[in-house]
Design an enzyme around this catalytic site. Structure first.
Site, PDB file in Angstrom:
ATOM      1  N   MET A  30      78.167 -14.049  77.686  1.00 20.98           N
ATOM      2  CA  MET A  30      77.905 -13.023  76.663  1.00 20.98           C
ATOM      3  C   MET A  30      76.526 -12.012  77.066  1.00 20.98           C
ATOM      4  SD  MET A  30      78.332 -14.650  73.069  1.00 20.98           S
ATOM      5  CE  MET A  30      76.901 -15.264  72.755  1.00 20.98           C
ATOM      6  N   LEU A  33      71.934 -11.888  81.346  1.00 14.14           N
ATOM      7  CA  LEU A  33      72.094 -12.598  82.295  1.00 14.14           C
ATOM      8  C   LEU A  33      70.842 -13.461  82.915  1.00 14.14           C
ATOM      9  CD1 LEU A  33      75.113 -11.659  84.217  1.00 14.14           C
ATOM     10  CD2 LEU A  33      75.225 -13.214  81.975  1.00 14.14           C
ATOM     11  N   HIS A  37      73.279 -18.596  84.287  1.00 18.88           N
ATOM     12  CA  HIS A  37      74.419 -17.840  84.615  1.00 18.88           C
ATOM     13  C   HIS A  37      74.700 -17.876  85.976  1.00 18.88           C
ATOM     14  CE1 HIS A  37      73.164 -16.149  80.589  1.00 18.88           C
ATOM     15  NE2 HIS A  37      74.449 -16.526  80.234  1.00 18.88           N
ATOM     16  N   GLN A  61      82.614 -15.166  67.224  1.00 18.41           N
ATOM     17  CA  GLN A  61      82.151 -16.529  67.341  1.00 18.41           C
ATOM     18  C   GLN A  61      80.972 -16.571  66.529  1.00 18.41           C
ATOM     19  OE1 GLN A  61      82.156 -16.392  71.731  1.00 18.41           O
ATOM     20  NE2 GLN A  61      80.202 -17.377  71.475  1.00 18.41           N
ATOM     21  N   ILE A 176      70.159 -25.432  83.866  1.00 19.06           N
ATOM     22  CA  ILE A 176      69.072 -24.660  84.877  1.00 19.06           C
ATOM     23  C   ILE A 176      67.825 -24.505  83.958  1.00 19.06           C
ATOM     24  CG2 ILE A 176      68.364 -22.800  86.222  1.00 19.06           C
ATOM     25  CD1 ILE A 176      70.548 -24.433  87.633  1.00 19.06           C
ATOM     26  N   SER A 186      69.585 -17.033  76.940  1.00 19.25           N
ATOM     27  CA  SER A 186      69.295 -15.406  76.647  1.00 19.25           C
ATOM     28  C   SER A 186      68.302 -15.342  75.140  1.00 19.25           C
ATOM     29  CB  SER A 186      70.812 -14.867  76.398  1.00 19.25           C
ATOM     30  OG  SER A 186      71.584 -15.226  77.510  1.00 19.25           O
ATOM     31  N   ARG A 187      68.801 -16.442  74.372  1.00 21.71           N
ATOM     32  CA  ARG A 187      67.739 -16.382  73.209  1.00 21.71           C
ATOM     33  C   ARG A 187      66.365 -16.601  73.556  1.00 21.71           C
ATOM     34  NH1 ARG A 187      73.172 -18.506  71.024  1.00 21.71           N
ATOM     35  NH2 ARG A 187      73.838 -17.004  69.427  1.00 21.71           N
TER      36      ARG A 187
HETATM   37  P1  AMP Z   1      76.344 -17.506  77.292  1.00 27.25           P
HETATM   38  O1  AMP Z   1      76.063 -16.122  77.926  1.00 27.25           O
HETATM   39  O2  AMP Z   1      75.078 -17.975  76.588  1.00 27.25           O
HETATM   40  O3  AMP Z   1      77.730 -17.572  76.303  1.00 27.25           O
HETATM   41  O4  AMP Z   1      76.693 -18.514  78.357  1.00 27.25           O
HETATM   42  C1  AMP Z   1      77.560 -18.393  79.303  1.00 27.25           C
HETATM   43  C2  AMP Z   1      77.797 -19.701  80.209  1.00 27.25           C
HETATM   44  O5  AMP Z   1      76.539 -19.894  80.795  1.00 27.25           O
HETATM   45  C3  AMP Z   1      78.037 -20.835  79.367  1.00 27.25           C
HETATM   46  O6  AMP Z   1      79.271 -21.495  80.009  1.00 27.25           O
HETATM   47  C4  AMP Z   1      76.768 -21.528  79.287  1.00 27.25           C
HETATM   48  O7  AMP Z   1      77.007 -23.038  79.147  1.00 27.25           O
HETATM   49  C5  AMP Z   1      76.106 -21.192  80.688  1.00 27.25           C
HETATM   50  N1  AMP Z   1      74.761 -21.343  80.518  1.00 27.25           N
HETATM   51  C6  AMP Z   1      73.893 -20.806  79.637  1.00 27.25           C
HETATM   52  N2  AMP Z   1      72.440 -21.080  80.006  1.00 27.25           N
HETATM   53  C7  AMP Z   1      72.923 -21.946  80.990  1.00 27.25           C
HETATM   54  C8  AMP Z   1      71.732 -22.760  81.814  1.00 27.25           C
HETATM   55  N3  AMP Z   1      70.518 -22.747  81.332  1.00 27.25           N
HETATM   56  N4  AMP Z   1      72.095 -23.501  82.446  1.00 27.25           N
HETATM   57  C9  AMP Z   1      73.308 -23.507  82.840  1.00 27.25           C
HETATM   58  N5  AMP Z   1      74.469 -22.814  82.356  1.00 27.25           N
HETATM   59  C10 AMP Z   1      73.866 -22.033  81.656  1.00 27.25           C
END
Ligand code: AMP
Length: 283
Positions: A30, A33, A37, A61, A176, A186-187
């Site tokens: 989303m 990044l 990501h 969602q 991570i 991101s939040r």
């Molecule tokens: P999002 O942009 O939040 O929808 O996340 C996109 C992808 O990145 C999803 O598969 C998340 O699980 C992964 N993701 C987000 N934060 C982390 C993190 N801290 N470590 C590993 N993967 C992450």
């Protein structure tokens, strides 16, 4: 690296790659990044000839009271990160490109979405599976990469791909974290400096829960109580849930046995943060 905004452009590029017999990895995001990501993109680049990243804040969602409007966006920054990780294509569609008027077909999920975030966010996983169906049909990847950070999402996606026969290998990647233990998200940008400090309580509480299991505790209730106790030491934290479930069907368990997911959701101020760990217990 190319940045495109239409489904047609993605299809044309992918078609050429397929003609050459190249394998395709896909990382749905989303946007806004971070290193979490990036770790997914690097993994995809290492395992595939070409990597596609999508950057799309999917409206379906989000529930009506959630943070869709204020979700952070920065395409320029994102494209630099995606390019530096070695991806080949960044897909950044407008909501109208993904959801033309009279979009009426949805994806329904059961069982794996009954508890944890599925219980708190009723439309969430239906929306995730809807947008993934579309993105998987547009990108047609061989492999897709998801973070363990969203552990229930990973379980839901594995089930959905199996149930609906998508010919895509789903690859889970580790969480991570920041140096102090907070899972990257991101939040996290919503947090004030004081809240940012307080947010470390999530990983701290999970550490305490994990230590208890490693010391031999097998009662889910005792582990939940311990995590709750640690979270309650932080005045800015408000618990949404603390749960112990099996990591395949995401159903609550009384006794810690097999592959177990310990997951929490906690409000820090008005920001809802999630974190978890998985532990394998075979005794
Ligand atoms: P999002 O942009 O939040 O929808 O996340 C996109 C992808 O990145 C999803 O598969 C998340 O699980 C992964 N993701 C987000 N934060 C982390 C993190 N801290 N470590 C590993 N993967 C992450």
């Amino acid at each position: 690296m190319k940045v495109v905004h239409t489904i047609k452009e993605v299809r044309e590029i992918v078609k050429e790659w397929k003609k050459e017999g190249l394998s395709i990895g896909f990382v749905p995001t989303m946007g806004y990044l971070h290193e979490g990501h990036k770790s997914l993109i690097l993994k995809s680049v290492s395992q595939n000839d070409r990597t596609v990243v999508s950057d799309f804040v999917n409206p379906t969602q989000f529930g009506p009271t959630e943070d869709l409007a204020r979700y952070p966006r920065d395409l320029e920054r994102d494209s630099k990160l995606v390019e530096s990780a070695g991806a080949d294509l960044l897909f950044n569609p407008e909501p109208s490109e993904m959801y033309p008027p009279h979009t009426t077909t949805t994806v329904n999920t059961t069982e794996v979405t009954e508890h944890l975030c599925g219980a708190r966010r009723p439309v969430h996983f239906g929306g995730v599976c809807q947008v993934l169906t579309k993105l998987f049909n547009i990108v047609t990847p061989n492999r897709a990469y998801f973070g363990q950070k969203d552990a229930q999402q990973l379980a839901v996606v594995k089930r959905f791909v199996r149930d609906l026969n998508f010919d895509i290998e789903i690859i889970g990647c580790p969480i991570i974290r920041e140096d102090d233990g907070l899972a990257k998200s991101s939040r996290n940008t919503y947090l004030s400096p004081e809240e940012r400090k307080a947010a470390v309580i999530l990983s701290k509480s999970l550490k305490a829960g994990k230590a208890l299991i490693e010391a031999g505790e097998r009662s889910s209730k005792k582990v939940i109580d311990e995590i709750t106790k640690v979270l309650n030491t932080e005045p800015l934290a408000r618990i949404d849930y603390v749960s112990v479930v099996d990591n395949v069907n995401i159903q609550p368990i009384d006794t810690i046995k097999g592959e177990v997911l310990v997951a929490i959701a906690v409000y820090i101020g008005t920001t809802r943060e999630i974190d978890n760990f998985i532990i394998e217990v075979n005794d």
